[in-house]
Scaffold this motif. Sequence first.
Motif, PDB file in Angstrom:
ATOM      1  N   HIS A   1     -35.485 -56.859  -9.207  1.00 33.58           N
ATOM      2  CA  HIS A   1     -35.173 -58.184  -9.738  1.00 33.58           C
ATOM      3  C   HIS A   1     -35.973 -58.512 -10.992  1.00 33.58           C
TER       4      HIS A   1
ATOM      5  N   ARG B   1     -32.144 -67.486  -7.853  1.00 28.66           N
ATOM      6  CA  ARG B   1     -30.879 -68.161  -8.150  1.00 28.66           C
ATOM      7  C   ARG B   1     -31.095 -69.664  -8.357  1.00 28.66           C
TER       8      ARG B   1
ATOM      9  N   ARG C   1     -35.016 -58.746  -0.089  1.00 29.27           N
ATOM     10  CA  ARG C   1     -34.164 -58.822  -1.275  1.00 29.27           C
ATOM     11  C   ARG C   1     -33.371 -60.129  -1.287  1.00 29.27           C
ATOM     12  N   ASN C   2     -32.858 -60.535  -0.135  1.00 29.21           N
ATOM     13  CA  ASN C   2     -32.113 -61.791  -0.055  1.00 29.21           C
ATOM     14  C   ASN C   2     -33.004 -62.989  -0.353  1.00 29.21           C
TER      15      ASN C   2
ATOM     16  N   GLU D   1     -33.679 -62.980  -4.154  1.00 27.81           N
ATOM     17  CA  GLU D   1     -32.460 -63.369  -4.862  1.00 27.81           C
ATOM     18  C   GLU D   1     -32.209 -64.870  -4.708  1.00 27.81           C
ATOM     19  N   ASN D   2     -32.428 -65.403  -3.525  1.00 29.80           N
ATOM     20  CA  ASN D   2     -32.214 -66.835  -3.297  1.00 29.80           C
ATOM     21  C   ASN D   2     -33.170 -67.668  -4.148  1.00 29.80           C
TER      22      ASN D   2
ATOM     23  N   GLU E   1     -33.750 -59.559 -14.103  1.00 29.78           N
ATOM     24  CA  GLU E   1     -33.188 -60.898 -13.989  1.00 29.78           C
ATOM     25  C   GLU E   1     -34.263 -61.955 -14.187  1.00 29.78           C
TER      26      GLU E   1
END
Length: 448
Positions: A317, A357, A349-350, A353-354, A320
Amino acid sequence: MKAEASPPSLRRRLVFAIVSASVALWLASLAIVTVIAWQETNDVFDDALEEAGYMILSATTDWHARGLPARPSTREVRKVDMQYQIVADGRVIQRTEGAPKRAFVSGFDEDEGFADPQVDGRRWRVFVVRDEASRFEVQVGQRQDKRFDILEELAESLWLPVAGILLLLALVCWLLIGRVLQPLRRTANAIAAKTPSDLAPVALGGQPRELQPIVGALNGVLERLDAALQAERRFTADAAHELRTPLAGLHMHVQLLGRQHPDMAAPFGKLRQDIARLTALVDSLLTLARLDPLAREQLVRQQVMLAPLLEGVLALHAQEAERRGIALTLHCELDTVQAEPRMLEIMLRNLVENALRYCPEGSRVEIFAGLHAGQARIAVRDNGPGVDEASRARLTERFFRVLGQGQGGSGLGLSIVRRIAELHGMTLAFGVGLEGRGLGVTLDLPAP
């Protein structure tokens, strides 16, 4: 808001029914026994009056007209309080102290017999026997209320033991009914232990005859529910798996069309984003379809080197985060944890990512792994806009998204995190993030 009434208790109802029936039957039997005892007591007392009358008559055959002095009572209170009179020509010439001064019975027309006169406002039971030769009568009487006094004294002596026996009956019934209802509790515990991944029928063996129809009906429900869940999971897995290939092909065709028509780069870019979101949704559905049927005992856990795994998640990540100007940091103080490596990576990872975001540009996201209160903890915290307390309780619901965030997503990422945490026995909690802002997600690992 009114408090919900507690459900009725079969145990209390059974104890109440048994004790109430016992008390009712006991009262009925007591009434019958009292009537019989009263009749028998009267017969005994009548026999005593008759016997006393004849004895007094025999003892006074040598009586002369001078009369005899009144005989005082020898006891203040007597259980069998009998008074007698010797009557000649309607005049009382000898009596006990408790006997009235006038004759119990006047003008008795038989040689012997019983009478129930009322003298000085009191009801008496009297036996009269006459000596025709000496022309006198012996009248032996007993007050009716004295007979009732004996029954009252008997009741006063018995009520405490009877009350104790009734309380003992209630206690014995409570204990015995508790033992009788143990199969209900065992069956309830067996049903409560069921999980979405354990829908096996409840064993009928050893169940009482009255419970077998209920357990059989429940097993039928479990069987139908298991079939429905299996069909749903198969459909979700099959649909997600089948959709991955056409979505990949669609993404590639959109890229080719974008190159062929550079003047439509913006619409094609938006289309690629939508396809990427749909692909992520399919991947999440496929992941959940694989996780749902699993049981905790099926996991193959091993010692996972945590630092390399977390560094790999950060590297995945980093681009990003750099593009959006978000500082992504790692503090790892744990060497290893006991977990299933692939699931642990998916979960972390979730979470990252959360956080990326929903954090605006210039935010900070931190991954922490260390000990907290002697227990291993992994946390992902940020200083973004955060989530209100009411919404935190629903973050792990499937397809739930906090309104007003203006970000895409399927609402399945934290559901996947929760499911993996459940399988590992981890404690998942949501709180405040960095600097008293944002969102903090903590995972407390169970002791090895």
